[in-house]
Design a protein around this motif. Structure first.
Motif, PDB file in Angstrom:
ATOM      1  N   ALA A  31       0.832  -1.211   0.000  1.00 51.81           N
ATOM      2  CA  ALA A  31       0.000   0.000   0.000  1.00 51.81           C
ATOM      3  C   ALA A  31       0.868   1.265   0.000  1.00 51.81           C
ATOM      4  O   ALA A  31       0.621   2.194  -0.775  1.00 51.81           O
ATOM      5  N   ILE A  32       1.884   1.297   0.841  1.00 52.38           N
ATOM      6  CA  ILE A  32       2.770   2.468   0.882  1.00 52.38           C
ATOM      7  C   ILE A  32       3.514   2.616  -0.438  1.00 52.38           C
ATOM      8  O   ILE A  32       3.610   3.713  -0.996  1.00 52.38           O
ATOM      9  N   ALA A  33       4.032   1.508  -0.947  1.00 48.74           N
ATOM     10  CA  ALA A  33       4.745   1.557  -2.227  1.00 48.74           C
ATOM     11  C   ALA A  33       3.817   1.993  -3.348  1.00 48.74           C
ATOM     12  O   ALA A  33       4.219   2.748  -4.248  1.00 48.74           O
ATOM     13  N   GLY A  34       2.564   1.556  -3.310  1.00 53.10           N
ATOM     14  CA  GLY A  34       1.589   1.960  -4.324  1.00 53.10           C
ATOM     15  C   GLY A  34       1.290   3.443  -4.275  1.00 53.10           C
ATOM     16  O   GLY A  34       1.158   4.095  -5.318  1.00 53.10           O
ATOM     17  N   LEU A  35       1.193   3.988  -3.061  1.00 54.96           N
ATOM     18  CA  LEU A  35       0.951   5.427  -2.929  1.00 54.96           C
ATOM     19  C   LEU A  35       2.106   6.258  -3.485  1.00 54.96           C
ATOM     20  O   LEU A  35       1.901   7.388  -3.916  1.00 54.96           O
ATOM     21  N   ILE A  36       3.287   5.692  -3.483  1.00 59.79           N
ATOM     22  CA  ILE A  36       4.458   6.398  -4.014  1.00 59.79           C
ATOM     23  C   ILE A  36       4.626   6.139  -5.509  1.00 59.79           C
ATOM     24  O   ILE A  36       4.763   7.066  -6.311  1.00 59.79           O
ATOM     25  N   ALA A  37       4.621   4.870  -5.886  1.00 62.08           N
ATOM     26  CA  ALA A  37       5.028   4.486  -7.235  1.00 62.08           C
ATOM     27  C   ALA A  37       3.948   4.660  -8.299  1.00 62.08           C
ATOM     28  O   ALA A  37       4.264   5.011  -9.440  1.00 62.08           O
ATOM     29  N   ILE A  38       2.696   4.412  -7.964  1.00 63.80           N
ATOM     30  CA  ILE A  38       1.654   4.473  -8.997  1.00 63.80           C
ATOM     31  C   ILE A  38       1.453   5.897  -9.509  1.00 63.80           C
ATOM     32  O   ILE A  38       1.480   6.108 -10.729  1.00 63.80           O
ATOM     33  N   PRO A  39       1.278   6.912  -8.647  1.00 61.03           N
ATOM     34  CA  PRO A  39       1.177   8.271  -9.192  1.00 61.03           C
ATOM     35  C   PRO A  39       2.439   8.714  -9.938  1.00 61.03           C
ATOM     36  O   PRO A  39       2.344   9.384 -10.964  1.00 61.03           O
ATOM     37  N   PHE A  90      10.997  -3.347   2.426  1.00 67.92           N
ATOM     38  CA  PHE A  90      10.033  -3.996   1.545  1.00 67.92           C
ATOM     39  C   PHE A  90       9.364  -2.998   0.602  1.00 67.92           C
ATOM     40  O   PHE A  90       9.009  -3.351  -0.525  1.00 67.92           O
ATOM     41  N   VAL A  91       9.203  -1.755   1.037  1.00 70.10           N
ATOM     42  CA  VAL A  91       8.676  -0.706   0.154  1.00 70.10           C
ATOM     43  C   VAL A  91       9.643  -0.493  -1.002  1.00 70.10           C
ATOM     44  O   VAL A  91       9.228  -0.412  -2.173  1.00 70.10           O
ATOM     45  N   LEU A  92      10.928  -0.400  -0.677  1.00 69.32           N
ATOM     46  CA  LEU A  92      11.936  -0.209  -1.727  1.00 69.32           C
ATOM     47  C   LEU A  92      11.975  -1.398  -2.684  1.00 69.32           C
ATOM     48  O   LEU A  92      12.290  -1.241  -3.857  1.00 69.32           O
ATOM     49  N   LEU A  93      11.624  -2.570  -2.200  1.00 71.58           N
ATOM     50  CA  LEU A  93      11.557  -3.753  -3.057  1.00 71.58           C
ATOM     51  C   LEU A  93      10.326  -3.721  -3.962  1.00 71.58           C
ATOM     52  O   LEU A  93      10.382  -4.159  -5.110  1.00 71.58           O
ATOM     53  N   ALA A  94       9.211  -3.172  -3.472  1.00 69.83           N
ATOM     54  CA  ALA A  94       7.956  -3.189  -4.234  1.00 69.83           C
ATOM     55  C   ALA A  94       7.858  -2.061  -5.252  1.00 69.83           C
ATOM     56  O   ALA A  94       7.167  -2.199  -6.260  1.00 69.83           O
ATOM     57  N   LEU A  98       5.825  -1.765  -9.246  1.00 66.18           N
ATOM     58  CA  LEU A  98       4.649  -0.895  -9.350  1.00 66.18           C
ATOM     59  C   LEU A  98       4.900   0.261 -10.304  1.00 66.18           C
ATOM     60  O   LEU A  98       4.035   0.618 -11.112  1.00 66.18           O
ATOM     61  N   LEU A  99       6.074   0.853 -10.215  1.00 68.07           N
ATOM     62  CA  LEU A  99       6.433   1.966 -11.093  1.00 68.07           C
ATOM     63  C   LEU A  99       6.440   1.516 -12.548  1.00 68.07           C
ATOM     64  O   LEU A  99       5.854   2.167 -13.417  1.00 68.07           O
ATOM     65  N   ALA A 100       7.057   0.370 -12.803  1.00 67.82           N
ATOM     66  CA  ALA A 100       7.116  -0.148 -14.171  1.00 67.82           C
ATOM     67  C   ALA A 100       5.721  -0.481 -14.695  1.00 67.82           C
ATOM     68  O   ALA A 100       5.394  -0.178 -15.845  1.00 67.82           O
ATOM     69  N   GLY A 101       4.894  -1.084 -13.867  1.00 65.28           N
ATOM     70  CA  GLY A 101       3.528  -1.403 -14.292  1.00 65.28           C
ATOM     71  C   GLY A 101       2.714  -0.165 -14.612  1.00 65.28           C
ATOM     72  O   GLY A 101       1.936  -0.145 -15.556  1.00 65.28           O
ATOM     73  N   ALA A 102       2.919   0.890 -13.811  1.00 66.50           N
ATOM     74  CA  ALA A 102       2.145   2.115 -14.017  1.00 66.50           C
ATOM     75  C   ALA A 102       2.546   2.833 -15.295  1.00 66.50           C
ATOM     76  O   ALA A 102       1.695   3.221 -16.096  1.00 66.50           O
ATOM     77  N   TYR A 103       3.855   3.013 -15.523  1.00 67.15           N
ATOM     78  CA  TYR A 103       4.226   3.788 -16.710  1.00 67.15           C
ATOM     79  C   TYR A 103       4.176   2.973 -17.985  1.00 67.15           C
ATOM     80  O   TYR A 103       3.876   3.510 -19.042  1.00 67.15           O
ATOM     81  N   THR A 104       4.421   1.670 -17.927  1.00 65.77           N
ATOM     82  CA  THR A 104       4.301   0.878 -19.158  1.00 65.77           C
ATOM     83  C   THR A 104       2.841   0.709 -19.569  1.00 65.77           C
ATOM     84  O   THR A 104       2.556   0.544 -20.749  1.00 65.77           O
ATOM     85  N   GLY A 105       1.940   0.760 -18.584  1.00 64.20           N
ATOM     86  CA  GLY A 105       0.518   0.714 -18.917  1.00 64.20           C
ATOM     87  C   GLY A 105       0.116   1.895 -19.778  1.00 64.20           C
ATOM     88  O   GLY A 105      -0.668   1.759 -20.718  1.00 64.20           O
TER      89      GLY A 105
END
Length: 173
Positions: A31-39, A90-94, A98-105
């Motif tokens: 969840a924390i990684a998603g809040l950072i990486a997805i936007p 674990f955030v740094l691992l996730a 998430l970042l790759a999934g968001a921008y490649t999408g």
């Protein structure tokens, strides 16, 4: 036989408690990684800028050994802040998945679709929320899946710094 023995399911070290700890670390971390990486990934995909930096950072983050990072962060944060050090590890691992999934999408969307949305008079925010995010979701979901799998597999090392989880029976033998 060990798995179904009643003593493995009792007390604070019972498997249901360890499973709960394991899943809690996983959910909080993703969840924390998603809040950072997805936007951040959406911003990179929408603007088309910063992809090289994101790819480089993701590659570096994937190359860092998570066990070594956990031990380093526990030493830096101190033994009183082991949960925070583990979550940050674990955030740094996730984040890379998430970042790759968001921008490649967003990159997978045909540019003609974006141009058609602009030609219809949509604003950039409308394009983002009504076109790019819905069309980019399949690759984002793949990134989320990958991040969850990596975190679930790696949370077992939290037991090494006495934080519980399903790694505890492995560490204690």
């Amino acid at each position: 036989q060990w798995l179904f023995a009643p003593e493995q399911w009792e007390g604070s070290g019972g498997l249901q408690t360890l499973l709960g700890q394991h899943l809690l670390f996983t959910v909080v971390t993703v969840a924390i990684a998603g809040l950072i990486a997805i936007p951040a990934g959406w911003a990179i995909g929408h603007a088309g800028k910063g992809r090289e930096i994101a790819v480089g950072a993701a590659g570096i983050a994937r190359a860092v050994p998570s066990f070594g990072l956990l031990i380093l962060l526990v030493l830096i944060f101190g033994v009183l802040h082991k949960p925070e050090a583990a979550v940050l590890t674990f955030v740094l691992l996730a984040i890379p998945s998430l970042l790759a999934g968001a921008y490649t999408g967003f990159e997978a969307i045909d540019r003609k679709t974006i141009d058609a949305a602009r030609a219809m008079g949509m604003t950039e925010w409308q394009i983002l929320f009504k076109v790019e995010i819905p069309l980019g979701l399949p690759l984002l979901v793949g990134g989320i899946r990958s991040a969850v799998l990596q975190v679930v597999a790696t949370v077992t090392i939290a037991a090494y710094v006495n934080l519980g989880g399903l790694g505890l029976p492995i560490i204690t033998g």
